[in-house]
Structure formats: structure tokens, C-alpha cells
Design a protein around this motif. Structure first.
Motif, PDB file in Angstrom:
ATOM      1  N   ASP A   1       0.973  -0.963  -0.152  1.00 59.98           N
ATOM      2  CA  ASP A   1       0.059  -0.066   0.529  1.00 59.98           C
ATOM      3  C   ASP A   1       1.294   1.145  -0.522  1.00 59.98           C
ATOM      4  N   LEU A   2       0.911   1.927  -1.318  1.00 63.10           N
ATOM      5  CA  LEU A   2       1.520   3.256  -1.127  1.00 63.10           C
ATOM      6  C   LEU A   2       1.174   4.422  -0.564  1.00 63.10           C
ATOM      7  N   SER A   3      -0.182   4.208   0.213  1.00 68.63           N
ATOM      8  CA  SER A   3      -0.425   5.709   1.061  1.00 68.63           C
ATOM      9  C   SER A   3       0.609   5.554   2.144  1.00 68.63           C
ATOM     10  N   VAL A   4       0.218   7.247   2.257  1.00 69.26           N
ATOM     11  CA  VAL A   4       1.448   7.584   3.968  1.00 69.26           C
ATOM     12  C   VAL A   4       0.743   6.280   4.863  1.00 69.26           C
ATOM     13  N   PRO A   5       0.140   6.432   5.265  1.00 65.52           N
ATOM     14  CA  PRO A   5       0.131   4.887   6.065  1.00 65.52           C
ATOM     15  C   PRO A   5       0.469   3.663   5.948  1.00 65.52           C
ATOM     16  N   GLY A   6       0.041   3.042   4.765  1.00 68.82           N
ATOM     17  CA  GLY A   6       0.183   1.888   4.274  1.00 68.82           C
ATOM     18  C   GLY A   6       2.198   2.021   4.015  1.00 68.82           C
ATOM     19  N   LEU A   7       2.384   3.009   4.331  1.00 65.79           N
ATOM     20  CA  LEU A   7       3.944   2.857   4.540  1.00 65.79           C
ATOM     21  C   LEU A   7       4.834   3.006   4.900  1.00 65.79           C
ATOM     22  N   GLU A   8       3.775   3.577   5.860  1.00 63.50           N
ATOM     23  CA  GLU A   8       3.802   3.586   7.333  1.00 63.50           C
ATOM     24  C   GLU A   8       4.002   2.417   8.236  1.00 63.50           C
ATOM     25  N   ARG A   9       2.596   1.160   7.902  1.00 66.65           N
ATOM     26  CA  ARG A   9       3.023   0.482   8.625  1.00 66.65           C
ATOM     27  C   ARG A   9       4.096  -0.758   7.746  1.00 66.65           C
TER      28      ARG A   9
END
Length: 459
Positions: free
Chosen positions: A119-127
Motif C-alpha cells: 500500500d503506497l499511501s502514507v499510512p500503508g508506507l508507515e506500516r
């Protein structure tokens, strides 16, 4: 330009020093400096505890000692660093097949080619970053890493710097130019001290200044190719692909002549030019070479080679040229030379392994290899006294030259028949002092032995 932040950059924090602190409990939380420990030694890595005193990579060792005399100065254990590096690179390659190592402690990863959905969204990248950092710590025994993610290799690397130490930074697509604008122009690759001074003279000190200046004005100062490249990076234009590692075994440049040459001065000029080309390729590849080779093919297609191996790696053009020219003088050139070449081998990571040299990096480590009269179609060879009661906060750091010659460099792993595993605390005056501890024990006791004690050995 990528439309999503799909390039990840990982940089292990104070890598060499962190490995030493991991494996040496008595050094945890204390200043540790790893690198050459001789008169001409250079700092490879300083722990963050040492950096607060102004110690940094590539600083001369004597200056590091002046700034942080209470630090532990260690010669380094390159095998241990390679093991940790392989563990981290395996974690990254499990994530994506496109991993581009820049050195033992640093790599790019192409998330667009990930083996599993990312997931290349910011939340996905955070995870994802949280998972990566936890996995790196697990496989390496607690090492930390800083991570940056962006739409290009340039932006990802800038993001990592913003996250140091032991942090992360994500640059969403579209936010690159705004991120760069207030930064110093030195953040852009290719803007070193010389180029930076040229830019300063025309009023360019920040990336925003570089964005505003006309390309023609920039080209007049630093040249068209350089100026065009810097202008593009100022606007975050970087389409370089993440390229998996392709290990180089050697680098060479050869010249074949229309007529046989016999003049030594003319040949020496050609060898010098070739040596500079080889050195430039080493620098571009961020590599160092331990062995310099010259290849000479005479009239009649008889080939001679001469090689010389150094104690430490180098990418210095002057040194490679000097050695190659010396080797040229060892061959009888009177029959005439139809081909000459300069090559290097024994390649290793730049600014890492060579910084562990404790003495003159130009010293010859072995006798030159020689191969003569080979047909062209045939094979071609190519411390103060470390007694009890010494300062318990740091290893002894004097008499390093003697310590190396005795085979007891500071920080080296050792084992004693009675006391078990430990590491060299200091050596000199016929003695070696060992701190008996490992990564899995509490800080251990310090004991001193004769340096020829048969019960004590290097691991």
C-alpha cells in the motif's frame, strides 16, 4: 517521474560502531570510533555518542582523538559487518527483487516491484516501514535503520537524512519541490565544495535559488551538462531506475597502437591517462581496489603483466598511476609495444574497508605477481600499559602499530582456553589486554596476558 512514492532508501545507523556496541556490552551508550588506528588512520564510523563531540566519518584519526579522547578506538571487524549487511539485504530482497546496495549499510528498494502487495499511501508506507525496522532489528540483534520513501532515488535519500537517526520520512508525490526549496543547494548530488562556492558567487545558496536562476546563467558558471543536471534535480526530476547489484571483479582500460611504441616517456604518459580513467570509474562505482596491474603486449604478440597489491584499497588516481608507471619500468620495451593496459582488482566498498588501514595505505602487502612471455592467445596472469586498574571506560589506544604487528588490533575477537570469548582491549609492550564479554553477556572483566600466550588466540 513516478506518480507514487515507491522508492525506499534504507541506511543503517552508525553501522560499524553500532555493530561494535551490539557485540561489546561495555561500550553500549559510550563513544565508539571505528577506523584506522595508526598514524595515518581515518575515521570510518563514529557512534552518535562520539558525534556530539564533532567526530565524523573521513576525519583523520588524530583529530578524532583530540576531540573525543575518551572514546573507544577500534580497528574494525569487517567480517562481522558483512554478516550483518547480508542479513539486512536478505530482508530487503524478500520484500522486492529490485534492491540496489550502495554500500554495506545502505540500499535502495523498488516497492513498485514488491513480491507482495504494498500500500503506497502514507499510512500503508508507515506500516511497511515499521515492519521493516522491526525485522532488521530482529535479524541483526538490535541494529537500527533510518528509512526514507519518495518518488525517486534522490528524494528517498533526502528523506532518509530527514529521518536520522532511527526514524523515517515519507515524501508524498507532488511534495518534492516544496520539500527541497528551503534546503541548501549542497543537498543535491554533484554540489560539493568547489561547485558550491561557484554557485555562491552567483547568489545560489539554496535549492530555491537554483530553481529560480536561468539555465543559461548556470551553464556559464559550471558547464552545460553539470548545470542541466543540477537544474533538473532542483525540481526533483530524477528517473533513475533501482538496479540490482552487479558485482564488479575488475576494472581496466587498454590502448592498442597503430605503430609499435618504444619511447618510455610516451608510454608513461599513456599509462598515466589510463590510470586516471580507471580511478574515475572506481570513484563512480564507489569502489576501492587493492591490486594494480599493468598489461603490456609487445611486437610478436608476447604479453607481460605486472601486479602489485596494497595493504588497503584505493581509488586515488595519483597512486594508481605511480604504481602502474613503476610496473611499466620493470619490462623491457625495446621490441616495441603494441598494447598497454592498466587495471585494478580486489574491489571493495568505497569509504569503508580502506578506512581500517592502520598504517600507510600505499604499503605493498605482497610481492608483485609476474607473468612473462605469454602468447596473446594463451593464459595471462593477471597503548598506555593496559594493566589491571587501567581506565575501565575505554580500551587502550596507544602503541597501535605494535599491536597490529603482534596481531592484536583493538576490538578484534579473541578466545581464551580458560576465560572464553572476548575482544582486544589494548596491546603493546609484549602484552595484550582482553575484555571477556560477548553480545549475550553482561559487561565482562578485563585481563592481561603475554601477547604470545598459547591459550589466547584470534577468532
Amino acid at each position: 517521474m513516478r506518480s507514487q512514492p515507491s522508492v525506499l532508501h534504507l541506511d543503517l545507523d552508525a553501522f560499524f560502531a553500532s555493530v561494535e556496541q551490539r557485540d561489546k556490552p561495555s561500550l553500549r551508550g559510550k563513544p565508539v570510533i571505528v577506523g584506522g588506528v595508526g598514524a595515518r588512520g581515518v575515521v570510518s564510523t563514529a557512534s552518535y555518542e562520539a558525534r556530539v563531540f564533532g567526530v565524523h566519518s573521513a576525519m583523520p584519526g588524530h583529530e578524532a582523538r583530540r576531540r573525543c579522547p575518551h572514546a573507544a578506538f577500534l580497528s574494525g571487524r569487517f567480517d562481522a559487518y558483512r554478516v550483518a549487511s547480508r542479513q539486512v539485504m536478505t530482508v530487503l530482497r524478500d520484500l522486492s527483487p529490485l534492491v540496489e546496495p550502495l554500500s554495506l549499510d545502505e540500499a535502495f528498494v523498488d516497492l513498485a516491484a514488491a513480491r507482495r502487495p504494498v500500500d503506497l499511501s502514507v499510512p500503508g508506507l508507515e506500516r511497511l516501514i515499521g515492519e521493516l525496522k522491526a525485522e532488521v532489528a530482529a535479524v541483526t540483534g538490535g541494529l537500527t535503520a533510518s528509512i526514507g520513501v519518495g518518488s525517486s532515488k534522490f528524494i528517498a535519500k533526502v528523506a532518509t537524512e530527514l529521518g536520522k537517526p532511527d526514524g523515517h520520512h515519507i515524501v508524498p508525490a507532488g511534495g518534492e519541490v516544496a520539500l527541497l526549496s528551503p534546503m541548501s543547494a549542497r543537498v543535491i548530488p554533484g554540489v560539493g565544495p568547489v561547485t558550491g562556492e561557484k554557485l555562491r558567487r552567483i547568489g545560489v545558496e539554496t535549492v530555491a535559488d537554483l530553481q529560480r536562476i536561468a539555465l543559461d546563467d548556470l551553464v556559464q558558471v559550471i558547464g552545460r551538462a553539470h548545470g542541466t543536471g543540477l537544474k533538473a534535480l532542483a525540481f526533483a526530476e530524477d528517473d533513475r531506475a533501482v538496479e540490482p547489484e552487479r558485482e564488479a571483479k575488475s576494472i581496466s582500460v587498454e590502448d592498442t597502437f597503430d605503430r609499435d611504441l618504444v619511447d618510455l616517456a610516451e608510454l608513461a604518459t599513456i599509462v598515466d591517462r589510463d590510470a586516471h580513467q580507471v580511478a574515475a570509474r572506481l570513484t563512480a562505482a564507489r569502489l576501492l581496489a587493492r591490486t594494480v596491474t599493468i598489461k603490456i603486449r609487445l611486437h610478436g604478440f608476447v604479453t607481460h603483466t605486472r601486479s602489485r597489491t596494497l595493504t588497503g584499497g584505493t581509488d586515488r588516481a595519483a597512486l594508481i598511476s605511480r604504481i602502474a608507471t613503476d610496473l611499466l619500468g620493470e619490462v623491457d620495451l625495446t621490441p616495441g609495444v603494441r598494447l598497454v593496459g592498466v587495471g585494478v582488482a580486489g574491489l571493495t566498498d568505497v569509504l569503508q574497508e580502506d578506512l581500517f588501514s592502520t598504517d600507510d595505505p600505499e604499503a605493498v602487502a605482497a610481492e608483485p605477481e609476474v607473468a612473462d612471455d605469454v602468447p596473446a592467445d594463451g593464459p595471462v596472469a593477471v597503548d598506555p600499559d593496559p594493566a589491571a586498574g587501567a581506565d575501565a571506560d575505554r580500551p587502550a589506544v596507544t602503541e597501535h602499530r605494535a599491536a597490529r604487528s603482534a596481531g592484536w588490533p583493538p576490538g578484534a575477537d579473541v578466545e581464551h582456553d580458560v576465560h572464553g570469548r572476548g575482544w582486544v582491549w589494548g596491546a603493546g609492550r609484549g602484552r595484550v589486554t582482553v575484555r571477556f564479554e560477548t553480545a549475550d553477556t553482561p559487561p565482562g572483566p578485563v585481563r592481561t596476558f603475554a601477547d604470545d600466550d598459547p591459550a589466547l588466540r584470534r577468532v
